[in-house]
Structures are given as C-alpha cells and as structure tokens.
Enzyme design. Structure first.
Site, PDB file in Angstrom:
ATOM      1  N   SER A  10      21.750  33.387  25.573  1.00  0.00           N
ATOM      2  CA  SER A  10      22.202  32.212  26.333  1.00  0.00           C
ATOM      3  C   SER A  10      22.344  30.951  25.496  1.00  0.00           C
ATOM      4  O   SER A  10      23.063  30.031  25.884  1.00  0.00           O
ATOM      5  CB  SER A  10      21.230  31.947  27.485  1.00  0.00           C
ATOM      6  OG  SER A  10      19.905  31.759  27.006  1.00  0.00           O
ATOM      7  N   ASP A  14      16.853  22.745  31.326  1.00  0.00           N
ATOM      8  CA  ASP A  14      16.076  23.458  32.337  1.00  0.00           C
ATOM      9  C   ASP A  14      14.756  23.871  31.688  1.00  0.00           C
ATOM     10  O   ASP A  14      14.384  23.317  30.655  1.00  0.00           O
ATOM     11  CB  ASP A  14      16.864  24.640  32.920  1.00  0.00           C
ATOM     12  CG  ASP A  14      17.242  25.686  31.877  1.00  0.00           C
ATOM     13  OD1 ASP A  14      16.697  25.653  30.758  1.00  0.00           O
ATOM     14  OD2 ASP A  14      18.087  26.558  32.188  1.00  0.00           O
ATOM     15  N   HIS A  68      16.222  26.086  28.250  1.00  0.00           N
ATOM     16  CA  HIS A  68      17.307  25.728  27.340  1.00  0.00           C
ATOM     17  C   HIS A  68      17.334  24.233  27.018  1.00  0.00           C
ATOM     18  O   HIS A  68      17.241  23.411  27.931  1.00  0.00           O
ATOM     19  CB  HIS A  68      18.653  26.128  27.952  1.00  0.00           C
ATOM     20  CG  HIS A  68      18.707  27.560  28.364  1.00  0.00           C
ATOM     21  ND1 HIS A  68      18.447  27.972  29.666  1.00  0.00           N
ATOM     22  CD2 HIS A  68      18.968  28.683  27.658  1.00  0.00           C
ATOM     23  CE1 HIS A  68      18.565  29.290  29.734  1.00  0.00           C
ATOM     24  NE2 HIS A  68      18.877  29.746  28.533  1.00  0.00           N
TER      25      HIS A  68
END
Length: 420
Positions: free
Chosen positions: A98, A388, A391
C-alpha cells in the site's frame, strides 16, 4: 545571502524569509522566541564552504548540522536529482504494498483493502480519492517526479492508463500484500508473484509500442522499486499469528528474505538492472500497533521493532551478496527504519506535532474502511506524520523520500561495472 532561521522551540526552519524580529517568525502570541540561530548561506555555496560554515558555528551539534544540511538541500537550493553525465532513467517500475499502490486495489472485487473514498486523497489534485493510501501522493509519485520522469506514477490496472504512459513506468503494487503468499491470501490482494506476471504482460505491451531494442534499453536503465514486508511481519506473523506456529522470528525473517531474493532474481532475469529494495520500517511504532499491543501508554512495541531490525540486517546482507553475483546490476538496500524512527523520536525537528496517532478519526485504529467520509480529520494535515493508523501523510513521505534519494540514488545510478 539568504537568512536561515531555526528555532528550537517550534523546530522550524525558514529559508529566504527576511525576519525583522524573532516574534515575527515564531508566530508566538506572547512574542517569546527561544534561542534563535541565524546563519547566512550563499546561494552558490560549495559543499566544502557549506560544511565549514556549519561546523564552525559552536552553537550547532552534529545532529542539528545533519538536519540543517537536509533542509538546506530541499528548501534553499531546491535540488532535484542531478543525474551523472550520460546517465538516464527512462522509467520507474514499482512492486509492493500500500505504500506504493496508486489504485490497483480499486479493481479487486473481494478485498477490503481499498481507499478510493474520502478522506483519502483529500489533498490530492482536485481532492480525488484515487486509491492511494494517504492524503495525497505516495513515495512512488514523489520519486518519479524527483527523477524528472513525470508528475505521478499511475497504477497498472487503471482503466484510464494510456499507451504513452507505459514507457515511463507504472506501479504494480497492491495494498496489503507481502513476500509471504499467505499475507496476500488473507487480504484478497495481488501477491508479488502475480505482480511479476503483470509485469511480463506489461513488457509485451511495451515491446509492441517501442520495439524490442528500446524495451531492453528501458529495462536496463530504469529504476525498479520493491516495497514490501510490513504486512508480513505486522499482520501475518504478529497480529494474526498464523506463521508463529511454523516459525520463530529469526526463521520467519530468513523465509521472507528468501522470498524477496527470488523476486529480485526474477526481475533481473526479465531485464532489471537497477533495483532498490526497501527494508522494514519500525512497525511497532505505527499508531495501530501502539493501540493493539503498546499497552495503556500506547508505546512503541519493542518486539515488533526488533523483528523489523533483524529482518533488515538479514536483508541487507543478502542484497550485498546479490549485488556481487548478479552481473552488471546495482541492487541497493534502502534503510527506511532509521529515518522514520528518527522522525518519531524527534518530531519537532521535522515540523510534526503528532507522530503516535493518525490524522483520520481518533488516529488510534482507523484505517481503510474505518477511515471514511464520516471520519473527522485533523485541522493541519502536514503536522501529522501519519494519515491513518498505518500510512504516513504526504508531508511525512516527502521527508523520507528526500532522505532516501540523497543517501541512495548514486548507488543505483553508478556504473555497475566501473563503480564496483
């Protein structure tokens, strides 16, 4: 001459700003201003002169000098990557999770690992939630621009991807994946083995666009970026614990390094010659891990960080071996652990107020679908290291990418024959 102003109370540096009074820069309503350092730096300063200026100032210690040099590079001189003579980087090709997914997961029907909704993308151009797991750009976006290739790195599965985008690179990354196939199976995302198959498909498309000879040239001169392992350690091993029945930490680290090595060899066999491989970050300091395993005080989880450091030691050694054995190649270990941990330990030095919570919601646990359009976000996004609970923000990524580039780009671009 341009004044450089540093304040030890707010941890900021102002470049090219004329400051009449200390209070004007500090923004402190009380007018207080603590320990102002003003150093005049010429625009045309040489490295030798710059170091002489900084080291001759008795008010500065070594750590502060290192920080100032980085800030001078990024803010005062506004340096981008300066390629050596006769060196080109036609494309950036990215594999992993991600951290470098630009939206591939948007097109996976079964996974919960998506973020193509607000508040993700809130600071992206037009406020669009593209599927990037942050508020704006990813490290891949920042790096492809830093290399002077293009502004953004598109996702390979983006239906709007055009033929003209392929010769300059794409990302095959899928949020939630790892070197361990069990990791991607649990998350219902694209395993690295499948990312390699997507890359082979990409090569056939590229050959049809630019021809076989130009394709070989692009492969040999492009930068390949591999960013994975965080999900393996944090989720598959520690949080879910499935692999703990089969491996202790050292043997699982060996297993992951072996898997990483296989990916590198396959990329090499397909034509890659400049490969940058990210190590593990301090996963025990991610906000979500602080919440789940850091106790009431939400401290960094030492055993998670120790596992990351052990993996990094083993990975670095393996990459050194690969670099010697894969002819005409540069295989470079990228230390992300220490730069990120330094920010977490010294947030004000980098301009952050909060490093133990994400900007989204409470910041303790929200990520993916738990961070959604109903979640409030912090008022100053750039003051938070994390967007978040997993990340980083674009502000955090910019600092990390700047340091990674300055410390490693020459290792990737040096001639693999004469540079060794």
């Amino acid at each position: 001459m341009v004044p450089l102003v540093l304040t030890d109370d707010v941890g900021k540096v102002a470049i090219g700003k004329q400051v009449e009074t200390a209070a004007e820069f500090s923004g402190d309503d009380s007018g207080r201003f603590v320990d102002v350092l003003i150093i005049s730096i010429p625009y045309s300063v040489s490295w030798n002169d710059l170091l002489s200026i900084l080291f001759s100032d008795k008010r500065l210690n070594v750590v502060l000098i290192q920080f100032l040099i980085l800030r001078i590079l990024s803010l005062l001189l506004n340096i981008k990557v300066v390629l050596p003579p006769n060196v080109t980087v036609p494309a950036l090709l990215v594999f992993g999770d991600s951290i470098v997914d630009s939206g591939n997961n948007n097109h996976l029907p079964l996974t919960f690992g998506k973020c193509n909704f607000h508040p993700y993308g809130l600071d992206f151009d037009g406020g669009v939630a593209t599927g990037r797991f942050t508020n704006s750009k990813t490290p891949a976006d920042l790096l492809v621009k830093e290399l002077g290739i293009k502004d953004l790195l598109p996702a390979y599965l983006d239906p709007n991807l055009q033929s003209k985008d392929l010769p300059t690179g794409v990302t095959f990354a899928s949020g939630g994946t790892g070197y361990d196939t069990q990791t991607s199976t649990l998350a219902e995302v694209i395993p690295l083995e499948k990312q390699l198959k997507m890359f082979q498909e990409y090569l056939e498309k590229l050959k049809s666009i630019v021809g076989e000879k130009k394709t070989s040239y692009i492969l040999a001169n492009s930068v390949f970026l591999l960013v994975a392992v965080s999900n393996d350690l944090a989720n598959t091993y520690f949080s879910f614990g499935f692999r703990r029945f089969q491996y202790d930490v050292p043997s699982y680290a060996d297993f992951l390094v072996s898997k990483c090595s296989e990916i590198i060899k396959e990329l090499y066999d397909l034509g890659a010659r400049r490969l940058a491989v990210f190590g593990a970050p301090p996963i025990g300091c991610l906000p979500i891990q602080r919440t789940l395993a850091g106790g009431l005080q939400r401290t960094c989880v030492d055993k998670y960080n120790d596992a990351a450091k052990l993996y990094n030691t083993k990975l670095s050694s393996k990459l050194d071996s690969l670099a010697k054995n894969l002819s005409r190649s540069n295989v470079v270990y990228i230390d992300i652990y220490n730069p990120l941990f330094d920010i977490i330990q010294n947030p004000q030095a980098y301009g952050f107020d909060t490093v133990d919570k994400g900007c989204c919601g409470t910041g303790d646990i929200e990520t993916l679908f738990l961070c959604n359009k109903f979640s409030k976000t912090c008022p100053e996004h750039a003051k938070f290291l994390f967007w978040d609970s997993i990340h980083p923000t674009e502000a955090g990524y910019k600092i990390l990418v700047n340091r990674v580039v300055q410390e490693n780009i020459h290792k990737l671009l040096i001639d693999p024959i004469y540079g060794k």
